[in-house]
Write a protein that holds these residues in place. Structure first.
Motif, PDB file in Angstrom:
ATOM      1  N   UNK A 115      27.109 -26.689 105.579  1.00  0.00           N
ATOM      2  CA  UNK A 115      25.836 -27.377 105.480  1.00  0.00           C
ATOM      3  C   UNK A 115      26.131 -28.862 105.284  1.00  0.00           C
ATOM      4  N   UNK A 116      25.391 -29.682 105.961  1.00  0.00           N
ATOM      5  CA  UNK A 116      25.680 -31.113 105.958  1.00  0.00           C
ATOM      6  C   UNK A 116      24.825 -31.906 104.971  1.00  0.00           C
ATOM      7  N   UNK A 117      24.244 -31.211 103.993  1.00  0.00           N
ATOM      8  CA  UNK A 117      23.446 -31.918 102.983  1.00  0.00           C
ATOM      9  C   UNK A 117      23.477 -31.148 101.674  1.00  0.00           C
ATOM     10  N   UNK A 118      22.919 -31.743 100.636  1.00  0.00           N
ATOM     11  CA  UNK A 118      22.874 -31.080  99.340  1.00  0.00           C
ATOM     12  C   UNK A 118      21.957 -29.865  99.403  1.00  0.00           C
ATOM     13  N   UNK A 119      22.272 -28.882  98.591  1.00  0.00           N
ATOM     14  CA  UNK A 119      21.451 -27.668  98.556  1.00  0.00           C
ATOM     15  C   UNK A 119      20.743 -27.561  97.211  1.00  0.00           C
ATOM     16  N   UNK A 120      19.847 -28.478  96.985  1.00  0.00           N
ATOM     17  CA  UNK A 120      19.054 -28.507  95.765  1.00  0.00           C
ATOM     18  C   UNK A 120      17.594 -28.317  96.154  1.00  0.00           C
ATOM     19  N   UNK A 121      16.929 -27.373  95.491  1.00  0.00           N
ATOM     20  CA  UNK A 121      15.544 -27.081  95.840  1.00  0.00           C
ATOM     21  C   UNK A 121      14.785 -26.618  94.608  1.00  0.00           C
ATOM     22  N   UNK A 122      13.553 -27.052  94.492  1.00  0.00           N
ATOM     23  CA  UNK A 122      12.667 -26.582  93.429  1.00  0.00           C
ATOM     24  C   UNK A 122      11.509 -25.841  94.079  1.00  0.00           C
ATOM     25  N   UNK A 123      11.333 -24.595  93.713  1.00  0.00           N
ATOM     26  CA  UNK A 123      10.221 -23.812  94.242  1.00  0.00           C
ATOM     27  C   UNK A 123       8.892 -24.395  93.757  1.00  0.00           C
ATOM     28  N   UNK A 124       8.884 -24.785  92.475  1.00  0.00           N
ATOM     29  CA  UNK A 124       7.662 -25.311  91.878  1.00  0.00           C
ATOM     30  C   UNK A 124       8.019 -26.511  91.010  1.00  0.00           C
ATOM     31  N   UNK A 125       7.233 -27.564  91.117  1.00  0.00           N
ATOM     32  CA  UNK A 125       7.454 -28.780  90.340  1.00  0.00           C
ATOM     33  C   UNK A 125       6.110 -29.246  89.817  1.00  0.00           C
ATOM     34  N   UNK A 126       6.049 -29.546  88.550  1.00  0.00           N
ATOM     35  CA  UNK A 126       4.786 -29.992  87.980  1.00  0.00           C
ATOM     36  C   UNK A 126       5.002 -31.056  86.920  1.00  0.00           C
ATOM     37  N   UNK A 127       3.976 -31.868  86.722  1.00  0.00           N
ATOM     38  CA  UNK A 127       4.048 -32.916  85.706  1.00  0.00           C
ATOM     39  C   UNK A 127       2.633 -33.357  85.338  1.00  0.00           C
ATOM     40  N   UNK A 128       2.528 -34.015  84.201  1.00  0.00           N
ATOM     41  CA  UNK A 128       1.256 -34.564  83.762  1.00  0.00           C
ATOM     42  C   UNK A 128       1.155 -35.988  84.293  1.00  0.00           C
ATOM     43  N   UNK A 129       0.133 -36.248  85.122  1.00  0.00           N
ATOM     44  CA  UNK A 129      -0.081 -37.571  85.699  1.00  0.00           C
ATOM     45  C   UNK A 129      -0.831 -38.411  84.666  1.00  0.00           C
ATOM     46  N   UNK A 130      -0.157 -39.470  84.162  1.00  0.00           N
ATOM     47  CA  UNK A 130      -0.733 -40.213  83.042  1.00  0.00           C
ATOM     48  C   UNK A 130      -1.966 -41.037  83.439  1.00  0.00           C
ATOM     49  N   UNK A 131      -2.082 -41.480  84.683  1.00  0.00           N
ATOM     50  CA  UNK A 131      -3.270 -42.248  85.088  1.00  0.00           C
ATOM     51  C   UNK A 131      -4.463 -41.337  85.359  1.00  0.00           C
ATOM     52  N   UNK A 132      -4.210 -40.218  86.039  1.00  0.00           N
ATOM     53  CA  UNK A 132      -5.296 -39.272  86.341  1.00  0.00           C
ATOM     54  C   UNK A 132      -5.622 -38.389  85.150  1.00  0.00           C
ATOM     55  N   UNK A 133      -4.703 -38.348  84.179  1.00  0.00           N
ATOM     56  CA  UNK A 133      -4.863 -37.527  82.970  1.00  0.00           C
ATOM     57  C   UNK A 133      -5.051 -36.053  83.326  1.00  0.00           C
ATOM     58  N   UNK A 134      -4.222 -35.604  84.273  1.00  0.00           N
ATOM     59  CA  UNK A 134      -4.273 -34.200  84.652  1.00  0.00           C
ATOM     60  C   UNK A 134      -2.875 -33.712  85.036  1.00  0.00           C
TER      61      UNK A 134
END
Length: 52
Positions: A1-20
């Motif tokens: 494989x010619x690239x990194x094999x890093x993957x996240x199925x799910x990623x989440x965070x609290x958006x400080x401007x939208x407050x959600x």
């Protein structure tokens, strides 16, 4: 494989401007699926060698 094999199925965070909380989901790329299939096949072939 010619690239990194890093993957996240799910990623989440609290958006400080939208407050959600924001969450993203992404399926495995096709080349990852292919690599995993090859690794699983290889590991099953050699499982007896590891146990011995």
């Amino acid at each position: 494989m010619s690239r990194l094999t890093l993957h996240a199925l799910k990623l989440g965070f609290f958006h400080f401007r939208k407050k959600e909380y924001i969450e993203f989901e992404a399926k495995l790329p096709k080349d990852f699926e292919s690599l995993l299939k090859q690794l699983r096949k290889h590991s099953l072939k050699n499982i007896d060698k590891i146990k011995a």
